[in-house]
Design a protein around this motif. Sequence first.
Motif, short mmCIF file in Angstrom:
data_model
loop_
_atom_site.label_atom_id
_atom_site.label_comp_id
_atom_site.label_asym_id
_atom_site.label_seq_id
_atom_site.Cartn_x
_atom_site.Cartn_y
_atom_site.Cartn_z
N GLU A 1 -5.62 -4.59 8.76
CA GLU A 1 -4.74 -4.42 7.61
C GLU A 1 -4.14 -3.01 7.59
O GLU A 1 -2.95 -2.83 7.28
CB GLU A 1 -5.50 -4.69 6.32
N GLN A 2 -4.94 -2.02 7.89
CA GLN A 2 -4.43 -0.65 7.94
C GLN A 2 -3.36 -0.52 9.01
O GLN A 2 -2.32 0.13 8.79
CB GLN A 2 -5.58 0.31 8.23
N GLU A 3 -3.60 -1.14 10.15
CA GLU A 3 -2.61 -1.07 11.24
C GLU A 3 -1.32 -1.78 10.84
O GLU A 3 -0.21 -1.31 11.16
CB GLU A 3 -3.20 -1.72 12.50
N GLU A 4 -1.44 -2.90 10.11
CA GLU A 4 -0.26 -3.62 9.66
C GLU A 4 0.57 -2.76 8.70
O GLU A 4 1.80 -2.73 8.79
CB GLU A 4 -0.66 -4.92 8.97
N LEU B 1 10.19 1.33 8.74
CA LEU B 1 10.99 1.66 7.56
C LEU B 1 11.39 3.12 7.45
O LEU B 1 12.43 3.45 6.90
CB LEU B 1 10.20 1.28 6.29
N GLY B 2 10.50 3.99 7.94
CA GLY B 2 10.83 5.40 7.71
C GLY B 2 9.98 6.38 8.47
O GLY B 2 9.10 7.03 7.91
N ILE B 3 10.22 6.50 9.76
CA ILE B 3 9.52 7.52 10.54
C ILE B 3 10.06 8.89 10.14
O ILE B 3 11.26 9.10 10.00
CB ILE B 3 9.72 7.28 12.05
N ASN B 4 9.15 9.82 9.95
CA ASN B 4 9.52 11.20 9.58
C ASN B 4 10.26 11.27 8.25
O ASN B 4 11.16 12.11 8.06
CB ASN B 4 10.36 11.85 10.68
N LYS B 5 9.91 10.38 7.34
CA LYS B 5 10.50 10.41 6.01
C LYS B 5 9.39 10.39 4.96
O LYS B 5 8.26 10.00 5.23
CB LYS B 5 11.42 9.20 5.79
N PHE C 1 -1.31 -3.66 -0.64
CA PHE C 1 -2.31 -2.58 -0.63
C PHE C 1 -2.17 -1.73 0.63
O PHE C 1 -2.25 -0.51 0.59
CB PHE C 1 -3.72 -3.16 -0.70
N ALA C 2 -1.98 -2.39 1.76
CA ALA C 2 -1.86 -1.67 3.04
C ALA C 2 -0.62 -0.78 3.04
O ALA C 2 -0.64 0.34 3.57
CB ALA C 2 -1.80 -2.66 4.20
N LEU C 3 0.47 -1.26 2.43
CA LEU C 3 1.68 -0.45 2.33
C LEU C 3 1.44 0.76 1.43
O LEU C 3 1.84 1.88 1.75
CB LEU C 3 2.82 -1.31 1.78
N GLN D 1 0.64 0.54 8.63
CA GLN D 1 1.25 1.61 9.43
C GLN D 1 2.47 1.09 10.20
O GLN D 1 3.48 1.78 10.31
CB GLN D 1 0.22 2.20 10.38
N THR D 2 2.35 -0.13 10.70
CA THR D 2 3.47 -0.73 11.44
C THR D 2 4.66 -0.96 10.53
O THR D 2 5.82 -0.73 10.92
CB THR D 2 3.03 -2.06 12.08
N LEU D 3 4.40 -1.41 9.30
CA LEU D 3 5.48 -1.59 8.34
C LEU D 3 6.23 -0.29 8.10
O LEU D 3 7.46 -0.25 8.12
CB LEU D 3 4.91 -2.11 7.02
#
Length: 371
Positions: free
Chosen positions: A209-212, A220-224, A293-295, A214-216
């Motif tokens: 779930e944590q990996e999911e 959506l927003g690397i370095n943001k 929750f993961a998000l 992080q993948t989301l």
Amino acid sequence: MLKQKMRAIAFPFLNKITNLILKIWSRFSPSPLSPNPQHIFILRNNDLGDLLIITPLFAALKQYNPTVNITVGVGNWASSILHENPHIDHILPINAPWFNKGIPAPQQTLWHRLRYLSQSPEITALRQLKPDLGIDIFGSSWGAMLLLQAKISRRWGVAGYGGGEGAMEFCIPYHPDMQVGRSALRFAEALGATALPPCRPQLFLTAAEQEEGQTLWKGLGINKIKIVIGPGFDGDARYWGLANYQAIIAHFSQRQDLALVLVGGEGDRLQGSCFNPFPITNLMGQLSLRQTFALLAGADLVLCNSSMLMHAAAAFNVETLVLLGSAFRNPGQHDRQWGYQGNYRSLGGEQATVGEAIAQVESLLKGLKAP
């Protein structure tokens, strides 16, 4: 006005009659002396935030007595909140038709409640577990009747809120200025616990779930700076209103250093279309509770109403601005009862403005940096 006066007169009278009936009923279910219960049933058939805020109680009970068996009775809509929680031994479906939004109001009538108490296989399943202590966190006559129907000999509840005291061996007094999670911890203290966890919800995510989550966020927003927004829906005076959220999003959506994500339940999906003109990721109605929750676990800032999202953000210590609707005429009272220490701010009541909310967000963003 006349109806309100009649209710004000009738409620105390009915409460006294109900407590008298419960006291007589409880005489047929005596409470044996057992200072250290080995199986505790905790009733919390209410809404998502109601369950989240009292999760520290489970840890407190297990820390005090690691061998105690803890069963938590919740509605199906809330059971996933407790998944992976190491302090709980059993999650029992208790879809009791009172004091929740998980069951439609037309199905929470007196007839539905009495039928549930007399015929529900869920109560039969609880009776078969034979817990030696039952705790009604909400504190009501209906919760007391459920514990009696389940033949739980020791029953604890809340005095001065929704009734049921007549059936209880012990009650903690209702205190409107005490944080709800801290109030629940008083049950652990009554059993002898002295080491208490922080009054902050506990959520446990699997590695997958944590990996999911992080993948989301990577999509959506690397370095943001990652911002989750939960506007809810119009028509509820506890919520701040979609037009206000639109104004905030219009102000911040042009910033290139922000990743803005809308979340909400299935019922919010249609209203999410009002945000389509803005460059924002709309996930309203698209994520499960656990995915939400993961998000949240990876977010930097949360903007939301006084809702489940507020409590889930607190579980992960995410900076949160809670925007209160006009129903909260005393925001301070709300914060004392439902708020948190650290990484939490609220704004609202009848006097809140969009400009004040934008200023609060700007202030919070100054303390946040993109990775």
